[in-house]
Design an enzyme around this catalytic site. Structure first.
Site, PDB file in Angstrom:
ATOM      1  N   CYS A   5      39.462  29.254  50.354  1.00  0.00           N
ATOM      2  CA  CYS A   5      38.950  28.984  51.694  1.00  0.00           C
ATOM      3  C   CYS A   5      39.861  28.598  52.628  1.00  0.00           C
ATOM      4  O   CYS A   5      39.759  28.682  53.996  1.00  0.00           O
ATOM      5  CB  CYS A   5      38.171  27.790  51.044  1.00  0.00           C
ATOM      6  SG  CYS A   5      36.975  28.178  50.119  1.00  0.00           S
ATOM      7  N   HIS A   9      34.637  26.711  57.821  1.00  0.00           N
ATOM      8  CA  HIS A   9      34.153  27.053  56.898  1.00  0.00           C
ATOM      9  C   HIS A   9      33.113  27.204  56.487  1.00  0.00           C
ATOM     10  O   HIS A   9      32.453  25.672  56.518  1.00  0.00           O
ATOM     11  CB  HIS A   9      35.847  26.957  55.832  1.00  0.00           C
ATOM     12  CG  HIS A   9      35.336  27.332  54.514  1.00  0.00           C
ATOM     13  ND1 HIS A   9      35.606  28.736  54.236  1.00  0.00           N
ATOM     14  CD2 HIS A   9      35.405  26.235  53.588  1.00  0.00           C
ATOM     15  CE1 HIS A   9      34.728  28.359  52.286  1.00  0.00           C
ATOM     16  NE2 HIS A   9      34.991  26.877  52.545  1.00  0.00           N
ATOM     17  N   ASN A  37      29.436  30.481  50.407  1.00  0.00           N
ATOM     18  CA  ASN A  37      30.881  29.915  50.578  1.00  0.00           C
ATOM     19  C   ASN A  37      31.006  31.040  50.112  1.00  0.00           C
ATOM     20  O   ASN A  37      30.816  30.924  48.255  1.00  0.00           O
ATOM     21  CB  ASN A  37      31.194  28.076  49.796  1.00  0.00           C
ATOM     22  CG  ASN A  37      32.673  28.413  49.578  1.00  0.00           C
ATOM     23  OD1 ASN A  37      33.375  29.023  50.299  1.00  0.00           O
ATOM     24  ND2 ASN A  37      32.715  27.323  49.183  1.00  0.00           N
TER      25      ASN A  37
HETATM   26  O1  UT7 Z   1      35.132  25.820  49.518  1.00  0.00           O
HETATM   27  C1  UT7 Z   1      35.641  23.971  49.830  1.00  0.00           C
HETATM   28  C2  UT7 Z   1      35.276  24.370  48.656  1.00  0.00           C
HETATM   29  N1  UT7 Z   1      33.939  22.941  48.336  1.00  0.00           N
HETATM   30  C3  UT7 Z   1      33.234  22.030  48.980  1.00  0.00           C
HETATM   31  O2  UT7 Z   1      33.323  22.411  49.973  1.00  0.00           O
HETATM   32  C4  UT7 Z   1      32.125  21.615  47.857  1.00  0.00           C
HETATM   33  C5  UT7 Z   1      31.769  19.947  48.582  1.00  0.00           C
HETATM   34  N2  UT7 Z   1      31.400  19.884  47.645  1.00  0.00           N
HETATM   35  C6  UT7 Z   1      30.075  19.910  47.894  1.00  0.00           C
HETATM   36  O3  UT7 Z   1      29.355  20.470  48.672  1.00  0.00           O
HETATM   37  C7  UT7 Z   1      28.248  18.874  47.050  1.00  0.00           C
HETATM   38  O4  UT7 Z   1      29.441  17.369  46.440  1.00  0.00           O
HETATM   39  C8  UT7 Z   1      28.255  19.250  45.648  1.00  0.00           C
HETATM   40  C9  UT7 Z   1      26.694  20.623  46.519  1.00  0.00           C
HETATM   41  C10 UT7 Z   1      28.468  19.936  45.171  1.00  0.00           C
HETATM   42  C11 UT7 Z   1      27.635  18.310  45.268  1.00  0.00           C
HETATM   43  O5  UT7 Z   1      26.245  17.787  46.327  1.00  0.00           O
HETATM   44  P1  UT7 Z   1      26.706  16.349  45.848  1.00  0.00           P
HETATM   45  O6  UT7 Z   1      25.253  15.284  46.849  1.00  0.00           O
HETATM   46  O7  UT7 Z   1      27.770  15.501  46.523  1.00  0.00           O
HETATM   47  O8  UT7 Z   1      25.584  15.557  44.029  1.00  0.00           O
HETATM   48  P2  UT7 Z   1      26.138  15.771  42.663  1.00  0.00           P
HETATM   49  O9  UT7 Z   1      27.427  15.834  42.853  1.00  0.00           O
HETATM   50  O10 UT7 Z   1      26.403  13.974  43.631  1.00  0.00           O
HETATM   51  O11 UT7 Z   1      25.028  15.619  41.788  1.00  0.00           O
HETATM   52  C12 UT7 Z   1      24.127  14.642  42.275  1.00  0.00           C
HETATM   53  C13 UT7 Z   1      22.984  14.482  41.605  1.00  0.00           C
HETATM   54  C14 UT7 Z   1      24.093  14.608  39.460  1.00  0.00           C
HETATM   55  O12 UT7 Z   1      22.656  14.316  38.933  1.00  0.00           O
HETATM   56  P3  UT7 Z   1      22.466  12.245  38.353  1.00  0.00           P
HETATM   57  O13 UT7 Z   1      24.427  12.336  37.553  1.00  0.00           O
HETATM   58  O14 UT7 Z   1      22.416  11.689  40.026  1.00  0.00           O
HETATM   59  O15 UT7 Z   1      21.819  12.500  37.524  1.00  0.00           O
HETATM   60  C15 UT7 Z   1      24.142  16.117  39.400  1.00  0.00           C
HETATM   61  O16 UT7 Z   1      24.311  16.310  37.698  1.00  0.00           O
HETATM   62  O17 UT7 Z   1      22.756  15.972  41.239  1.00  0.00           O
HETATM   63  C16 UT7 Z   1      22.443  16.725  40.060  1.00  0.00           C
HETATM   64  N3  UT7 Z   1      23.202  18.465  40.458  1.00  0.00           N
HETATM   65  C17 UT7 Z   1      22.091  18.911  40.704  1.00  0.00           C
HETATM   66  N4  UT7 Z   1      21.207  18.674  40.003  1.00  0.00           N
HETATM   67  C18 UT7 Z   1      19.818  20.490  40.472  1.00  0.00           C
HETATM   68  C19 UT7 Z   1      23.998  18.391  40.712  1.00  0.00           C
HETATM   69  N5  UT7 Z   1      24.511  20.387  40.913  1.00  0.00           N
HETATM   70  C20 UT7 Z   1      22.615  20.473  40.852  1.00  0.00           C
HETATM   71  C21 UT7 Z   1      21.831  21.384  40.834  1.00  0.00           C
HETATM   72  N6  UT7 Z   1      20.974  21.355  40.634  1.00  0.00           N
HETATM   73  N7  UT7 Z   1      22.820  22.662  40.867  1.00  0.00           N
END
Ligand code: UT7
Length: 335
Positions: A117, A260, A290
């Protein structure tokens, strides 16, 4: 990062290309346990474009490049260099030469930059060095990625984020310098937070005990989303601030913030930390997700085509991602 005493450069044209196939959050909810509501509120993404089976990365890179060349009204044979920023090349030895052949840029040197990225921003800064030293005068910089090929479509943590696309700019030498300054950083200690790593041991690995050879294969994208999120919202504002201080610019001097396109919450938090009003932050995440190295040149091209960018506008461009790598480039718009 001083650029003042050297030869100048400016972006003379932009172009971008996106695949036709559009996959909505609802479509994804049929493949993994997710919902439009979760994806949209956590990321700002509604849909993304994915390449079709008969397309490859070079097709997208070619379309974006061709549009930039048409917009610049220049002959590809006048290009001195092509920098292709991609982490999903179709040849591990590099794909830029395929692009060089396809656009007919027979006089151009061509090479790849692999930095996910951050690839486009690193590519643009690298290209600018060739202009500042006086080596080259016209350079095509392309950011293209098709991470749909490297996503584990059963992993809801990652598959909802990425889309495919390509964007291109043409950088040309000029008397006045419009590439004002840059700041680049790398933290290799955290490389495992976001990677597509080569694994010696895999289902299809090849072993030859006589020769002592083991051949593995690349795995899917692995990401610690929370850690990458924290990294982005802490390091990117710092990088932008450093760059502004070096250039003696204030936030009030800034016309546009182009980041980005990773997650709308990341964009909002970075803008908030810098006290940049949201109407100066350009985003197209909702439509494309992304697109890795392609995200910045696509959003830049859209802003350019829509007529948002006016001559003498000061634009902050910042990229971040795997490596971990991050960087800021501050330019003055002049076409
Ligand atoms: O290009 C650069 C690279 N990437 C990035 O910049 C990504 C940076 N990170 C992010 O954008 C965020 O961390 C994500 C969008 C990937 C995830 O969002 P988050 O608010 O950090 O969610 P999380 O990983 O803390 O997950 C929260 C909950 C979890 O469930 P529990 O453990 O609270 O029960 C996950 O299992 O959401 C769950 N979860 C989902 N639920 C529905 C994770 N992915 C999904 C999904 N749909 N797709």
């Amino acid at each position: 990062m001083e650029s003042s005493m050297m030869k100048g450069a400016h972006i003379i044209a932009t172009g971008s290309a996106l695949p036709k196939k559009c996959i909505s959050n609802y479509d994804l909810s049929k493949v993994v346990d997710t919902s439009d509501e979760w994806i949209y509120t956590r990321t700002g993404i509604k849909e993304r474009r994915l390449i079709s089976e008969d397309q490859c990365i070079i097709d997208l890179a070619y379309q974006a490049s061709q549009k930039a060349l048409d917009n610049a009204k220049i002959n590809p044979q006048t290009l001195d260099l092509i920098v292709l920023a991609t982490s999903s090349q179709n040849d591990l030895f590099g794909s830029a030469s395929q692009l060089q052949a396809k656009i007919g840029a027979t006089n151009a040197v061509a090479f790849d930059i692999t930095a996910a990225c951050s690839g486009f921003i690193i590519g643009l800064i690298t290209a600018n060095q060739f202009i500042q030293t006086g080596s080259y005068k016209k350079i095509l910089i392309v950011g293209a990625d098709i991470l749909s090929q490297w996503v584990d479509w059963s992993d809801r943590n990652t598959c909802i984020l990425f889309g495919d696309g390509a964007g291109a700019v043409i950088l040309q030498a000029s008397k006045t310098n419009f590439i004002l300054g840059f700041q680049l950083d790398t933290n290799g200690l955290e490389a495992n937070k976001l990677c597509i790593s080569y694994q010696q041991e895999s289902v299809q690995s090849y072993h030859n005990n006589t020769l002592g050879i083991k051949q593995g294969q690349y795995s899917y994208i692995k990401m610690n989303g929370k850690e990458v999120y924290k990294f982005a919202v802490s390091k990117v504002p710092e990088s932008i601030k450093k760059c502004l201080i070096q250039l003696q610019l204030s936030i009030d001097d800034i016309s546009w913030l182009i980041l980005h396109q990773a997650n709308q919450r990341i964009l909002d938090t970075i803008a908030e930390k810098l006290c940049i009003p949201s109407d100066k932050v350009i985003s197209n995440l909702q439509c494309y997700g992304n697109t890795s190295a392609a995200s910045i040149p696509i959003v830049l091209d859209e802003a350019n085509q829509k007529g948002y960018l006016k001559n003498n506008d000061i634009i902050i461009i910042a990229g971040f991602g795997a490596g971990l790598t991050w960087g800021t480039l501050i330019i003055k718009w002049y076409t």
